[in-house]
Write a protein that holds these residues in place. Structure first.
Motif: not given
Length: 128
Positions: A30, A33-34, A36-38, A40-41, A44, A55, A60, A103
Motif C-alpha cells: 500500500k 502503491e501510494f 508510485q501514484q504520487h 506519477l501525479r 504528469h 512515466e 515497483t 515523493t
C-alpha cells in the motif's frame, strides 16, 4: 497433583504469524502503491513536454517481504529530470523537477498512517 495446560489459538497454531506477515506485506504494498501514484501525479503535473516513455518506466519492485522499491528502471536521463544529473544547474538552466525527492517527503509523512490502516485490517486475524 497435575496441571494440564492446553495451548491453542492464533498465537499457537500459526494464524497470528500468518496475519502478521500478511499485514507487513500489505503495508509494504500500500505504501509503495501510494508512492508510485504520487510520483506519477507530480510528473504528469510538472513535465512540460512528456513523451510518456519515462512515466511508463516507473515501476515497483518488491526487494523483500518488508521492502519495496519504486524506481524508473534506470532510465539514463532520470537523474537529469530529477535535478541531480551532471547536466543540471549550474551547467544548464534546468534545475530538475524534484519529483522523487518530493515523493519521498510525502511518503515519509503519510506512509505510517497508510501502513497502520493495513495492520489494523489484519488485527482480528491475530487475536482469534
Amino acid at each position: 497433583m497435575s496441571i494440564d495446560i492446553d495451548f491453542r489459538g492464533p498465537l499457537f497454531d500459526g494464524r497470528a504469524e500468518r496475519a502478521i506477515q500478511d499485514a507487513c506485506e500489505g503495508a509494504r504494498d500500500k505504501v509503495a502503491e501510494f508512492a508510485q501514484q504520487h510520483a506519477l501525479r507530480l510528473m504528469h503535473a510538472a513535465f512540460r513536454h512528456p513523451t510518456g516513455y519515462y512515466e511508463s518506466r516507473v515501476t515497483t519492485t518488491n526487494v523483500s517481504s518488508e521492502v519495496a522499491l519504486v524506481h524508473d528502471q534506470g532510465v539514463v536521463y532520470g537523474p537529469w529530470l530529477e535535478g541531480v544529473g551532471s547536466r543540471n544547474a549550474p551547467v544548464t538552466r534546468f534545475p530538475g523537477y524534484w519529483h522523487w525527492r518530493r515523493t519521498k517527503g510525502v511518503v515519509a509523512s503519510r506512509g505510517p498512517a497508510i501502513a497502520e490502516r493495513e495492520v489494523r485490517r489484519h488485527l482480528p486475524e491475530m487475536g482469534g
